[in-house]
Design a protein around this motif. Structure first.
Motif, PDB file in Angstrom:
ATOM      1  N   SER A 108      -0.385   1.798  -2.606  1.00 15.88           N
ATOM      2  CA  SER A 108      -1.649   2.061  -1.903  1.00 15.88           C
ATOM      3  C   SER A 108      -2.287   3.377  -2.337  1.00 15.88           C
ATOM      4  O   SER A 108      -3.513   3.485  -2.369  1.00 15.88           O
ATOM      5  N   GLY A 109      -1.481   4.377  -2.690  1.00 13.67           N
ATOM      6  CA  GLY A 109      -2.051   5.645  -3.151  1.00 13.67           C
ATOM      7  C   GLY A 109      -2.869   5.466  -4.415  1.00 13.67           C
ATOM      8  O   GLY A 109      -3.967   6.009  -4.553  1.00 13.67           O
ATOM      9  N   LEU A 110      -2.349   4.668  -5.344  1.00 12.64           N
ATOM     10  CA  LEU A 110      -3.079   4.384  -6.580  1.00 12.64           C
ATOM     11  C   LEU A 110      -4.315   3.545  -6.296  1.00 12.64           C
ATOM     12  O   LEU A 110      -5.405   3.840  -6.802  1.00 12.64           O
ATOM     13  N   GLN A 111      -4.173   2.507  -5.472  1.00  9.36           N
ATOM     14  CA  GLN A 111      -5.310   1.629  -5.156  1.00  9.36           C
ATOM     15  C   GLN A 111      -6.440   2.416  -4.502  1.00  9.36           C
ATOM     16  O   GLN A 111      -7.603   2.251  -4.865  1.00  9.36           O
ATOM     17  N   ALA A 128       3.376   6.056 -14.378  1.00  6.57           N
ATOM     18  CA  ALA A 128       4.055   5.933 -13.094  1.00  6.57           C
ATOM     19  C   ALA A 128       5.540   6.244 -13.235  1.00  6.57           C
ATOM     20  O   ALA A 128       5.968   6.864 -14.212  1.00  6.57           O
ATOM     21  N   HIS A 129       6.303   5.783 -12.273  1.00  9.48           N
ATOM     22  CA  HIS A 129       7.739   6.039 -12.197  1.00  9.48           C
ATOM     23  C   HIS A 129       8.485   4.706 -12.176  1.00  9.48           C
ATOM     24  O   HIS A 129       7.922   3.668 -11.841  1.00  9.48           O
ATOM     25  N   SER A 130       9.777   4.758 -12.510  1.00 11.22           N
ATOM     26  CA  SER A 130      10.569   3.528 -12.628  1.00 11.22           C
ATOM     27  C   SER A 130      10.567   2.710 -11.347  1.00 11.22           C
ATOM     28  O   SER A 130      10.566   1.486 -11.401  1.00 11.22           O
ATOM     29  N   ASN A 131      10.519   3.345 -10.193  1.00 10.37           N
ATOM     30  CA  ASN A 131      10.559   2.597  -8.933  1.00 10.37           C
ATOM     31  C   ASN A 131       9.183   2.198  -8.415  1.00 10.37           C
ATOM     32  O   ASN A 131       9.096   1.456  -7.439  1.00 10.37           O
ATOM     33  N   THR A 132       8.099   2.659  -9.042  1.00  9.21           N
ATOM     34  CA  THR A 132       6.764   2.284  -8.570  1.00  9.21           C
ATOM     35  C   THR A 132       6.057   1.286  -9.480  1.00  9.21           C
ATOM     36  O   THR A 132       5.119   0.623  -9.048  1.00  9.21           O
ATOM     37  N   ILE A 133       6.495   1.166 -10.723  1.00 12.08           N
ATOM     38  CA  ILE A 133       5.816   0.262 -11.662  1.00 12.08           C
ATOM     39  C   ILE A 133       5.811  -1.189 -11.176  1.00 12.08           C
ATOM     40  O   ILE A 133       4.752  -1.830 -11.194  1.00 12.08           O
ATOM     41  N   PRO A 134       6.930  -1.759 -10.725  1.00 18.19           N
ATOM     42  CA  PRO A 134       6.882  -3.155 -10.273  1.00 18.19           C
ATOM     43  C   PRO A 134       5.887  -3.402  -9.141  1.00 18.19           C
ATOM     44  O   PRO A 134       5.172  -4.402  -9.140  1.00 18.19           O
ATOM     45  N   VAL A 135       5.802  -2.460  -8.206  1.00 23.99           N
ATOM     46  CA  VAL A 135       4.855  -2.609  -7.095  1.00 23.99           C
ATOM     47  C   VAL A 135       3.421  -2.521  -7.603  1.00 23.99           C
ATOM     48  O   VAL A 135       2.553  -3.276  -7.160  1.00 23.99           O
ATOM     49  N   ILE A 137       2.331  -3.331 -10.579  1.00 24.89           N
ATOM     50  CA  ILE A 137       2.039  -4.573 -11.300  1.00 24.89           C
ATOM     51  C   ILE A 137       1.711  -5.692 -10.317  1.00 24.89           C
ATOM     52  O   ILE A 137       0.740  -6.437 -10.511  1.00 24.89           O
ATOM     53  N   LYS A 138       2.478  -5.800  -9.250  1.00 23.25           N
ATOM     54  CA  LYS A 138       2.190  -6.828  -8.231  1.00 23.25           C
ATOM     55  C   LYS A 138       0.869  -6.555  -7.534  1.00 23.25           C
ATOM     56  O   LYS A 138       0.093  -7.473  -7.277  1.00 23.25           O
ATOM     57  N   MET A 139       0.593  -5.290  -7.227  1.00 24.25           N
ATOM     58  CA  MET A 139      -0.654  -4.922  -6.566  1.00 24.25           C
ATOM     59  C   MET A 139      -1.868  -5.305  -7.420  1.00 24.25           C
ATOM     60  O   MET A 139      -2.913  -5.663  -6.905  1.00 24.25           O
ATOM     61  N   LEU A 140      -1.692  -5.245  -8.752  1.00 25.14           N
ATOM     62  CA  LEU A 140      -2.802  -5.566  -9.650  1.00 25.14           C
ATOM     63  C   LEU A 140      -2.950  -7.070  -9.888  1.00 25.14           C
ATOM     64  O   LEU A 140      -3.791  -7.484 -10.677  1.00 25.14           O
ATOM     65  N   GLY A 141      -2.132  -7.885  -9.227  1.00 28.15           N
ATOM     66  CA  GLY A 141      -2.349  -9.331  -9.264  1.00 28.15           C
ATOM     67  C   GLY A 141      -1.292 -10.156  -9.960  1.00 28.15           C
ATOM     68  O   GLY A 141      -1.450 -11.363 -10.095  1.00 28.15           O
TER      69      GLY A 141
END
Length: 192
Positions: A108-111, A128-135, A137-141
């Motif tokens: 949400s911070g990036l969005q 980004a960081h290793s633990n935030t990249i998957p989220v 990617i999902k946030m972007l669709g």
């Protein structure tokens, strides 16, 4: 009465012209293709808010060489030195502005920052960081993205998400010096 009728015609003509220009401008904005290039920060030292080690500085240069002709409009980094240093070569040599976003595990911070900057439909690099990249990617669709976290020893992954004509696609690429082997089922191609 004729003056009032002529006035109404002029108003109608002006309204139609405004509608036409507004619709054309809206179409030009929303149909512009855009891509999100997502990487993890480069190799870092240890400690609280570490800087990049020499291998990480080389990777930052590799990132510049990989993306310098991709027409990146803006770079998003977190507040940490390792993400900012990863962006430095591309930002400095290409004159691209950097925006700081709050790293969180929801994206949400990036969005919020992308919306605030009005950067939808642009070519954006996200570091980004290793633990935030998957989220992210999902946030972007890309809802079927399976990795929960990028392994700590992988720094050469480049994810390219393209939004065009109401569809969203992802490409997996590699850049720079190879990191350790990927997990089974997540083979990535070298950046061409």
């Amino acid at each position: 009465m004729k003056k009032i009728l002529l006035f109404k015609k002029h108003i109608l003509f002006i309204c139609l012209m405004c509608f036409y220009f507004f619709a054309t401008a809206q179409n030009a904005i929303t149909t512009r293709p855009g891509s999100y290039y997502i990487v993890r920060h480069a190799e870092k030292d240890t400690g609280n808010n570490p800087v990049l080690i020499p291998a990480g500085l080389l990777r930052a240069g590799d990132l510049y060489r990989a993306l310098k002709n991709r027409h990146i409009d803006k770079i998003y980094t977190t507040k940490y030195r390792r993400t900012k240093m990863t962006a430095d070569s591309l930002s400095i040599y290409s004159g691209i502005s950097v925006v700081e976003y709050i790293a969180d595990t929801t994206g949400s911070g990036l969005q919020e920052k992308i919306n605030e900057q009005k950067d939808k439909q642009k070519n954006i690099l996200i570091i980004a960081h290793s633990n935030t990249i998957p989220v992210i990617i999902k946030m972007l669709g890309i809802s079927n993205f399976r990795l929960k976290e990028i392994p700590d020893n992988e720094f050469d992954n480049l994810y390219i998400i393209t939004k065009k004509n109401n569809s969203t696609t992802i490409q997996y690429k590699k850049y720079g010096t190879p990191s350790n082997k990927m997990k089974e089922g997540h083979k990535m191609n070298p950046l061409q």
